[in-house]
Scaffold this motif. Structure first.
Motif, PDB file in Angstrom:
ATOM      1  N   LEU A 212      38.714  87.845  78.539  1.00 47.18           N
ATOM      2  CA  LEU A 212      37.521  87.628  79.373  1.00 47.18           C
ATOM      3  C   LEU A 212      36.654  86.513  78.803  1.00 47.18           C
ATOM      4  O   LEU A 212      36.089  85.714  79.564  1.00 47.18           O
ATOM      5  CB  LEU A 212      36.720  88.924  79.519  1.00 47.18           C
ATOM      6  CG  LEU A 212      37.336  89.993  80.415  1.00 47.18           C
ATOM      7  CD1 LEU A 212      36.499  91.266  80.391  1.00 47.18           C
ATOM      8  CD2 LEU A 212      37.487  89.480  81.844  1.00 47.18           C
ATOM      9  N   ALA A 213      36.558  86.428  77.485  1.00 45.65           N
ATOM     10  CA  ALA A 213      35.804  85.327  76.870  1.00 45.65           C
ATOM     11  C   ALA A 213      36.452  83.989  77.216  1.00 45.65           C
ATOM     12  O   ALA A 213      35.762  83.011  77.516  1.00 45.65           O
ATOM     13  CB  ALA A 213      35.726  85.514  75.353  1.00 45.65           C
TER      14      ALA A 213
ATOM     15  N   PRO B 189      32.973  88.316  72.902  1.00 46.84           N
ATOM     16  CA  PRO B 189      33.078  87.464  71.710  1.00 46.84           C
ATOM     17  C   PRO B 189      33.124  85.984  72.062  1.00 46.84           C
ATOM     18  O   PRO B 189      33.230  85.610  73.231  1.00 46.84           O
ATOM     19  CB  PRO B 189      34.413  87.904  71.097  1.00 46.84           C
ATOM     20  CG  PRO B 189      35.224  88.332  72.278  1.00 46.84           C
ATOM     21  CD  PRO B 189      34.241  88.946  73.257  1.00 46.84           C
ATOM     22  N   GLU B 190      33.049  85.165  71.041  1.00 47.70           N
ATOM     23  CA  GLU B 190      33.326  83.739  71.203  1.00 47.70           C
ATOM     24  C   GLU B 190      34.814  83.603  71.506  1.00 47.70           C
ATOM     25  O   GLU B 190      35.617  84.468  71.152  1.00 47.70           O
ATOM     26  CB  GLU B 190      32.997  82.981  69.911  1.00 47.70           C
ATOM     27  CG  GLU B 190      31.522  82.975  69.555  1.00 47.70           C
ATOM     28  CD  GLU B 190      30.673  82.236  70.577  1.00 47.70           C
ATOM     29  OE1 GLU B 190      31.105  81.164  71.033  1.00 47.70           O
ATOM     30  OE2 GLU B 190      29.593  82.742  70.918  1.00 47.70           O
ATOM     31  N   VAL B 191      35.191  82.516  72.157  1.00 45.44           N
ATOM     32  CA  VAL B 191      36.598  82.282  72.457  1.00 45.44           C
ATOM     33  C   VAL B 191      37.365  82.123  71.147  1.00 45.44           C
ATOM     34  O   VAL B 191      36.926  81.390  70.247  1.00 45.44           O
ATOM     35  CB  VAL B 191      36.771  81.024  73.330  1.00 45.44           C
ATOM     36  CG1 VAL B 191      38.240  80.737  73.589  1.00 45.44           C
ATOM     37  CG2 VAL B 191      36.020  81.178  74.635  1.00 45.44           C
ATOM     38  N   VAL B 192      38.485  82.825  71.049  1.00 45.75           N
ATOM     39  CA  VAL B 192      39.331  82.705  69.865  1.00 45.75           C
ATOM     40  C   VAL B 192      39.950  81.309  69.867  1.00 45.75           C
ATOM     41  O   VAL B 192      40.588  80.913  70.854  1.00 45.75           O
ATOM     42  CB  VAL B 192      40.428  83.796  69.851  1.00 45.75           C
ATOM     43  CG1 VAL B 192      41.373  83.600  68.669  1.00 45.75           C
ATOM     44  CG2 VAL B 192      39.796  85.183  69.816  1.00 45.75           C
ATOM     45  N   PRO B 193      39.762  80.547  68.782  1.00 45.56           N
ATOM     46  CA  PRO B 193      40.351  79.196  68.749  1.00 45.56           C
ATOM     47  C   PRO B 193      41.875  79.255  68.819  1.00 45.56           C
ATOM     48  O   PRO B 193      42.500  80.170  68.283  1.00 45.56           O
ATOM     49  CB  PRO B 193      39.898  78.652  67.387  1.00 45.56           C
ATOM     50  CG  PRO B 193      38.763  79.514  66.951  1.00 45.56           C
ATOM     51  CD  PRO B 193      38.997  80.856  67.586  1.00 45.56           C
ATOM     52  N   PRO B 194      42.487  78.292  69.503  1.00 46.70           N
ATOM     53  CA  PRO B 194      43.950  78.273  69.601  1.00 46.70           C
ATOM     54  C   PRO B 194      44.610  78.180  68.224  1.00 46.70           C
ATOM     55  O   PRO B 194      44.089  77.532  67.320  1.00 46.70           O
ATOM     56  CB  PRO B 194      44.233  77.007  70.418  1.00 46.70           C
ATOM     57  CG  PRO B 194      42.963  76.682  71.113  1.00 46.70           C
ATOM     58  CD  PRO B 194      41.865  77.188  70.230  1.00 46.70           C
ATOM     59  N   LEU B 195      45.766  78.826  68.105  1.00 48.46           N
ATOM     60  CA  LEU B 195      46.540  78.791  66.861  1.00 48.46           C
ATOM     61  C   LEU B 195      47.485  77.595  66.821  1.00 48.46           C
ATOM     62  O   LEU B 195      48.067  77.308  65.788  1.00 48.46           O
ATOM     63  CB  LEU B 195      47.355  80.076  66.711  1.00 48.46           C
ATOM     64  CG  LEU B 195      46.560  81.380  66.662  1.00 48.46           C
ATOM     65  CD1 LEU B 195      47.505  82.570  66.659  1.00 48.46           C
ATOM     66  CD2 LEU B 195      45.640  81.397  65.456  1.00 48.46           C
ATOM     67  N   ALA B 196      47.660  76.935  67.965  1.00 47.09           N
ATOM     68  CA  ALA B 196      48.588  75.807  68.071  1.00 47.09           C
ATOM     69  C   ALA B 196      48.070  74.882  69.173  1.00 47.09           C
ATOM     70  O   ALA B 196      46.889  74.895  69.479  1.00 47.09           O
ATOM     71  CB  ALA B 196      49.999  76.320  68.366  1.00 47.09           C
ATOM     72  N   THR B 197      48.964  74.123  69.802  1.00 48.76           N
ATOM     73  CA  THR B 197      48.577  73.148  70.819  1.00 48.76           C
ATOM     74  C   THR B 197      48.612  73.776  72.211  1.00 48.76           C
ATOM     75  O   THR B 197      49.636  73.756  72.888  1.00 48.76           O
ATOM     76  CB  THR B 197      49.517  71.928  70.754  1.00 48.76           C
ATOM     77  OG1 THR B 197      49.542  71.446  69.420  1.00 48.76           O
ATOM     78  CG2 THR B 197      49.033  70.820  71.671  1.00 48.76           C
TER      79      THR B 197
END
Length: 166
Positions: free
Chosen positions: A75-76, A16-24
């Motif tokens: 892995l992404a 998959p695409e990298v999961v965007p961070p939920l915070a900093t």
């Protein structure tokens, strides 16, 4: 497409695409020859497919499947730092957090989902040390979260620096 990604595809999966961070924080960072991921949730196309505690709302087998999804997301994140998963020399450590009821003691079996996926796609390079920890709650009410540390080939002189905080 490298060997590792071909193995992922042969399993009927896609990186998959990298999961965007939920915070900093960053999804993964390099420290010398090592790349460490932040905890990865079992997000699929930006959506948490299942929420709740293992032992009540989520069965152990489903949680094991979600741990594999989390490992794929890890892995992404590694690929976003190293560029090619074939550069992985070995998986060093996996840490699995399982949001579970106080009487649930099957955390190791749940985290096996991540360990088995890493072994399937990386072979002997996927053999690792591991911790499986039960916790009261995880972000977004996820049932599982997986963190992976890998040893990469020696970084080239043109290796990108750690990204700055946004």
């Amino acid at each position: 497409m490298g060997t590792v990604e071909k193995r992922i595809a042969a399993l009927g999966l896609r990186l998959p695409e990298v999961v965007p961070p939920l915070a900093t924080y960053q999804p993964a960072v390099r420290s010398g020859r090592y790349v460490v991921t932040s905890g990865q949730l079992p997000m699929v196309d930006g959506v948490m497919p299942v929420t709740g505690k293992v032992g009540t709302e989520v069965g152990a087998e489903r949680a094991k499947e979600l741990a594999a999804v989390s490992a794929l997301n890890a892995l992404a994140a590694v690929k976003s730092v190293v560029g090619d998963l074939d550069r992985i020399v070995r998986v060093v450590k996996v840490v699995g957090f399982v949001a579970s009821t106080p009487d649930f003691t099957g955390q190791p079996g749940v985290v096996d989902g991540a360990s088995e996926l890493l072994g399937d796609v990386l072979g002997d390079k996927g053999v690792h040390a591991r911790s499986a920890v039960g916790v009261a709650v995880l972000p977004l009410d996820a049932p599982v979260e997986i963190q992976v540390e890998v040893r990469d080939q020696e970084p080239s002189n043109g290796s990108p620096p750690c990204p700055s905080r946004r």
